[in-house]
Design an enzyme around this catalytic site. Structure first.
Site, PDB file in Angstrom:
ATOM      1  N   ASP A 219       0.829  -1.204   0.000  1.00 42.78           N
ATOM      2  CA  ASP A 219       0.000   0.000   0.000  1.00 42.78           C
ATOM      3  C   ASP A 219       0.868   1.261   0.000  1.00 42.78           C
ATOM      4  O   ASP A 219       1.852   1.344   0.738  1.00 42.78           O
ATOM      5  CB  ASP A 219      -0.859  -0.039   1.279  1.00 42.78           C
ATOM      6  CG  ASP A 219      -1.991   0.955   1.271  1.00 42.78           C
ATOM      7  OD1 ASP A 219      -2.836   0.863   0.368  1.00 42.78           O
ATOM      8  OD2 ASP A 219      -2.040   1.819   2.166  1.00 42.78           O
ATOM      9  N   GLU A 271      14.777 -14.626   1.318  1.00 46.62           N
ATOM     10  CA  GLU A 271      15.035 -15.662   2.341  1.00 46.62           C
ATOM     11  C   GLU A 271      14.092 -16.846   2.134  1.00 46.62           C
ATOM     12  O   GLU A 271      14.356 -17.952   2.596  1.00 46.62           O
ATOM     13  CB  GLU A 271      14.786 -15.107   3.758  1.00 46.62           C
ATOM     14  CG  GLU A 271      15.734 -14.015   4.197  1.00 46.62           C
ATOM     15  CD  GLU A 271      15.221 -13.272   5.450  1.00 46.62           C
ATOM     16  OE1 GLU A 271      14.296 -13.773   6.134  1.00 46.62           O
ATOM     17  OE2 GLU A 271      15.744 -12.172   5.717  1.00 46.62           O
TER      18      GLU A 271
END
Ligand code: GLC
Length: 565
Positions: A219, A271
């Protein structure tokens, strides 16, 4: 943070799935209500998700379902890692992710880093703390201007109308500092210069990644970092959220410093492997500038608001498509395509408006130039069918596959968008595109809620647009989307090169007709007000793959066809 839920199974397929994906936006409040309170929820989504898989999309994006006082439809988050009870529980979220993966759908969730809710524990702590304290340093607190600090620190205006600053009362009862809120006063902006803020969001991302999500829609990805010294700035009248057509620095949008944040987030996602993605909501023009959000070490996608905002005429559509492919291509990113979302007038209305309508203002009973519904639907179908042929990734907003228009005639007492309140009704805001979906034509609340309740009223005309009234009905908008999504996949359109066609039937393509080839498909769009005989286009009906309107011997106005070459 609660970590008591096990990860959901992860979808498997190649890691660059997002380059070609069609991603369906679910606005949870309005998708399906599982518990009968008239507000959509996660159980409602789980129960109805097979309809979305059946449509043929690749992924869903869920607007926020986190703990929130719901002052801005959940974009005012008071706890980033807990599902709000109106939507269900964290266990429901895990089940939803698992169900989506079973159905072959990836899952993006929304993350709202520009601000928190004023109910967030950080903001409450800041209110109790002293000016200059560590608790205040997570937000943007400043002393006021004027002799007694009675004036806001600068002239910035909220995107929802009114000043972007609110003065607080200090713990001792005296008039105090001011805090910045680019949106509602219940959405204080965070200070992204703070390492604590940065570190907290790394953990928010990991929390949802651990639960199995495939990525995030971010956002206000053009906000977050504000120019040093917070200099005065006033956007041009009617500039909308994106500013003008040209790039100009805005002290609160598009600051260089945001890119470091996206690089850091990219590393967090990596990751978890190469297939988790970030999609930017960045209202930035021109497209060449927006493309900076999707450089190889930043985000994966950015919503193409220039495409969404383009006028419905052949020159504008061609220009924006060409510019998009160039600008995103130059940084190695796919272009995205989008026509509707929970912030804009639904394209089945917007494309037939005859008066200016700045982004975010919305339309209501007294708006000038209200659309003729039949014209809007015809254009929306043509625009959607054109969009689904374009190479790259496309975003759909719930209900557009039913051809839903904006609900224009919502009575004042039902309106909820903070824009409506902050402008004293001068701007209608976005409620009209957020009306709960019609599932069953003859059920109360059109099957949205078994209790027959709906947090915003649904228009009477929606009975004929309900999903069950369109499912399996040839020529319905729903079946047009399904056929287009299937053919897009079969013909490999999303990975193909687009080639403009300038000659058809031995002559130049008529003015206001757009034609291009993608893979083995020729797409022709008639944006003129006159029917174009197929013979003029050198085309036969036996080449017809999909059409947005019936084709006998001519391409009617506002019609798109896909033809086998
Ligand atoms: C984004 C959201 C919008 C929200 C605003 C503030 O633009 O899409 O719905 O009101 O941010 O969070």
């Amino acid at each position: 943070m609660s970590t008591d839920v096990a990860p959901a199974p992860t979808a498997t397929s190649e890691s660059e799935w997002w380059r070609t994906a069609v991603i369906y936006q679910i606005y949870p409040r309005s998708f399906a209500d599982g518990d009968g309170d008239g507000i959509g929820d996660l159980v409602g989504i789980i129960d109805r998700l097979d309809s979305i898989a059946e449509l043929g999309v690749d992924a869903i994006w869920l607007s926020p379902f986190y703990a929130s006082p719901q002052r801005d439809g959940g974009y005012d988050v008071s706890d980033f890692t807990t599902v709000d009870p109106i939507f269900g529980t964290n266990v429901d979220a895990r089940r939803l992710i698992g169900r989506a993966h079973e159905l072959g759908l990836r899952v993006l969730v929304d993350v709202v880093p520009n601000h928190t809710s004023s109910e967030h524990r950080w903001f409450r702590e800041a209110l109790r703390a002293e000016p200059g304290s560590a608790a205040r340093a997570r937000y943007i607190f400043r002393d006021g201007a004027g002799e007694h600090g009675e004036l806001p620190p600068n002239n910035w205006q909220s995107i929802f109308g009114g000043p972007a600053w609110t003065r607080i009362v200090e713990a001792d009862g005296s008039p105090g500092q001011w805090y910045l809120h680019l949106f509602d006063s219940s959405q204080p902006d965070l200070e992204w210069g703070s390492e604590q803020v940065r570190a907290e969001f790394d953990e928010v991302l990991r929390f949802w990644l651990d639960l199995g999500v495939d990525g995030f829609r971010v956002d206000v990805a053009h906000g977050l970092v504000k120019a040093d010294g917070l200099p005065d700035y006033m956007p041009a009248e009617n500039a909308g959220s994106m500013g003008g057509d040209e790039w100009e620095p805005i002290p609160y949008f598009g600051q260089e410093g945001v890119h470091d944040i996206w690089r850091r987030w990219r590393r967090v996602l990596e990751e978890y492997g190469p297939d988790r993605i970030l999609a930017a909501e960045a209202w930035i023009q021109p497209l060449g500038r927006m493309a900076q959000w999707v450089r190889p070490d930043e985000m994966h996608q950015a919503f193409n608001f220039a495409f969404l905002s383009a006028d419905w005429d052949a020159a504008s559509q061609r220009a924006v498509i060409a510019e998009s492919l160039d600008a995103f291509g130059a940084v190695g990113a796919p272009s995205t395509w989008v026509l509707s979302n929970h912030d804009v007038v639904r394209h089945a209305s917007r494309l037939a408006l005859t008066a200016e309508n700045p982004q975010g203002h919305g339309i209501g009973p007294d708006s000038p130039g209200l659309p003729i519904p039949e014209l809007g639907l015809r254009r929306a179908r043509a625009a959607s069918l054109m969009m689904l042929a374009l190479p790259g990734s496309a975003y759909l907003y719930q209900g557009e596959e039913l051809g839903l228009p904006e609900h224009v005639f919502i009575e004042d007492e039902h309106r909820q968008d903070p824009t409506w309140f902050r402008t004293a009704g001068e701007r209608y805001g976005r409620d009209g595109c957020r009306v709960p979906l019609p599932w069953t034509s003859d059920a109360p609340a059109y099957g949205f809620s078994e209790a027959g309740r709906s947090w915003l009223p649904q228009p009477e005309e929606w009975a004929t647009l309900a999903r069950d009234a369109q499912r399996g009905v040839p020529g319905s908008t729903l079946e047009m989307y399904r056929s287009a999504l299937a053919a897009r996949r079969t013909h490999g359109l999303a990975v193909a090169e687009l080639a403009w066609v300038d000659e058809l039937g031995g002559a130049s393509v008529p003015e206001q007709v757009l034609a291009f080839d993608v893979a083995g498909v020729r797409v022709v769009v008639n944006l003129s007000e006159a029917a174009v005989p197929l013979s003029d286009l050198g085309v036969h009906t036996d080449q017809l793959l999909i059409a947005s309107a019936p084709v006998v011997d001519a391409l009617e106005p506002d019609c798109t066809v896909w033809l086998l070459r």
